[in-house]
Design a protein around this motif. Structure first.
Motif, short mmCIF file in Angstrom:
data_model
loop_
_atom_site.label_atom_id
_atom_site.label_comp_id
_atom_site.label_asym_id
_atom_site.label_seq_id
_atom_site.Cartn_x
_atom_site.Cartn_y
_atom_site.Cartn_z
N TRP A 1 0.92 -1.07 0.06
CA TRP A 1 0.22 0.08 -0.10
C TRP A 1 0.87 1.36 0.03
O TRP A 1 0.65 2.29 -0.82
CB TRP A 1 -0.76 -0.16 1.19
N GLY A 2 2.03 1.27 0.95
CA GLY A 2 2.71 2.20 0.67
C GLY A 2 3.56 2.75 -0.69
O GLY A 2 3.52 3.83 -1.03
N ARG A 3 3.89 1.60 -1.34
CA ARG A 3 4.24 1.66 -2.91
C ARG A 3 3.21 2.36 -3.71
O ARG A 3 3.45 3.20 -4.42
CB ARG A 3 4.85 0.44 -3.48
N ARG A 4 2.00 1.74 -3.35
CA ARG A 4 0.87 1.90 -4.36
C ARG A 4 0.66 3.63 -4.26
O ARG A 4 0.33 4.51 -5.12
CB ARG A 4 -0.27 1.33 -4.12
N MET A 5 0.68 3.99 -3.00
CA MET A 5 0.03 5.54 -2.62
C MET A 5 1.23 6.40 -2.14
O MET A 5 0.89 7.67 -1.98
CB MET A 5 -0.78 5.34 -1.23
N GLY A 6 2.41 6.07 -2.59
CA GLY A 6 3.48 6.82 -2.37
C GLY A 6 3.85 7.56 -1.22
O GLY A 6 4.28 8.46 -0.75
N ILE A 7 3.95 6.48 -0.24
CA ILE A 7 4.17 6.57 1.09
C ILE A 7 5.52 5.74 1.73
O ILE A 7 5.29 4.66 1.43
CB ILE A 7 3.07 6.39 2.15
N PRO A 8 6.48 6.49 2.21
CA PRO A 8 7.31 5.69 2.66
C PRO A 8 7.08 4.74 3.70
O PRO A 8 6.16 5.01 4.67
CB PRO A 8 8.54 6.72 3.22
N VAL A 9 7.82 3.48 3.65
CA VAL A 9 7.44 2.47 4.63
C VAL A 9 8.66 2.09 5.27
O VAL A 9 9.68 1.65 4.80
CB VAL A 9 6.67 1.44 4.08
N VAL A 10 8.74 2.07 6.70
CA VAL A 10 9.58 1.55 7.56
C VAL A 10 9.10 0.25 8.65
O VAL A 10 7.95 0.27 8.63
CB VAL A 10 10.44 2.27 8.73
#
Length: 359
Positions: free
Chosen positions: A96-105
């Motif tokens: 979901w982060g990749r799809r919505m342009g949000i970085p993920v840790v």
């Protein structure tokens, strides 16, 4: 800075320390929102603590896009970063982060497969051992930083009134030493070695009157009970079931043993015991050497070595000065993992990840 914390679970063995971290992140200025599965105990605890949260679950855990509710929450909350824990959440949150342009840790507590972490902007292995595992299976070193699991030290400071109440409830006299084992009763946790060591310890001459308390539950419970009966330990050993709050048991005990036969990622149970002032014995594998320094703030045992554990118990339980000195060192060492420091380190890493992602 807004953080969306995501776990695809509804109960967590380490839920209390995770909640402590989120509360401290809030104190230090971040805006935190939590997403977990419905049902279980986790949502109730989040509500009790007054934390902002919502529940969401995928239709199929292996297919991230089926967690439509999570996608809706992300669109509404617009976090600056997603922070996941455990492999399923890493896979789903990363997608979901990749799809919505949000970085993920992604915090890593065990020794997972690489495929779950392909969309991570950065990973936070919880110990040196877990970091080494991730690098060995091919995760890029420049995107990995060890971030230890934290603990709220004052919360574990021994309460003598509670200690006396618990010991009185179970008929434990002042001079009796209580040996505590606690955790999930699964085969790799190795509680059978603690039980067998205790039998050896009693047979060869214990230096003090003792009791063995086992706190926890799981599929190996029946086997452990059978072993206690077989070894004739019923009068000296008691099972106390799952404890939602482990502190009263830690305060009532005199020494903690973690006989794990498989590598712990970073044992919060061990850290909790040390923060409560319990001298501790643990196997020297996995993340445990990040916590215990042998013969300084605790002691190591070898995997499968019940006779060695028995001898260690015999040597330390009769030495009150050694127990007191080691207890003081244990609290001092646990303080190095205090939640205030770990939260500050985490926020600094959040800022770096966001800046790198935007640039």
């Amino acid at each position: 800075m807004k953080i969306l914390h995501y776990v695809d679970e509804n109960r967590l063995a380490w839920g209390e320390t995770w909640i402590q971290l989120i509360k401290e992140l809030t104190i230090q200025g971040t805006d935190n929102f939590i997403v977990c599965r419905p049902g279980g105990t986790l949502a109730a605890r989040l509500q009790e603590e007054g934390l902002n949260f919502e529940t969401a679950a995928p239709v199929v855990q292996a297919l991230p896009f089926t967690n439509i509710a999570l996608g809706r929450i992300l669109k509404r909350e617009k976090p600056d970063i997603i922070h996941t824990r455990l492999s399923a959440a890493a896979l789903i949150g990363g997608w979901w982060g990749r799809r919505m342009g949000i970085p993920v840790v992604e915090t890593i507590d065990k020794y997972p497969k690489l495929k779950y972490y392909k969309d991570a902007s950065m990973i936070f292995p919880c110990s040196t051992a877990v970091m080494e595992h991730m690098l060995k299976i091919g995760f890029p070193a420049e995107k990995a930083v060890v971030v230890y699991n934290p603990i709220d030290i004052p919360r574990y400071r021994r309460d003598m009134d509670v200690r006396n109440e618990v010991r009185a409830k179970y008929g434990v006299a002042d001079g009796t030493r209580v040996i505590l084992g606690a955790g999930r009763f699964v085969d790799w946790k190795g509680f059978e070695y603690l039980i067998e060591a205790y039998a050896d310890f009693l047979q060869k001459g214990a230096p003090a009157d003792t009791r063995l308390w086992l706190v926890g539950d799981g599929p190996e419970m029946a086997r452990y009970r059978s072993l206690v009966e077989k070894l004739g330990l019923n009068e000296k050993t008691s099972f106390h079931g799952y404890a939602s709050d482990i502190r009263p048991w830690l305060w009532a005990a005199d020494i903690f043993v973690q006989p794990s036969q498989g590598p712990e990622g970073f044992s919060l149970m061990l850290l909790e015991a040390m923060a409560a002032g319990l001298p501790s014995i643990a196997t020297n594998i996995g993340g445990t050497p990040d916590i215990i320094k042998d013969c300084e703030n605790g002691w190591f045992m070898r995997t499968g070595d019940d006779s060695g554990l028995a001898e260690r118990l015999r040597s330390v339980l009769g030495n009150e000065a050694l127990l007191d000195a080691t207890a003081a060192k244990a609290v001092e060492s646990a303080s190095e993992f205090n939640v205030h420091r770990i939260a500050a380190e985490t926020i600094a890493l959040y800022r770096k990840v966001i800046e790198d992602y935007r640039s």
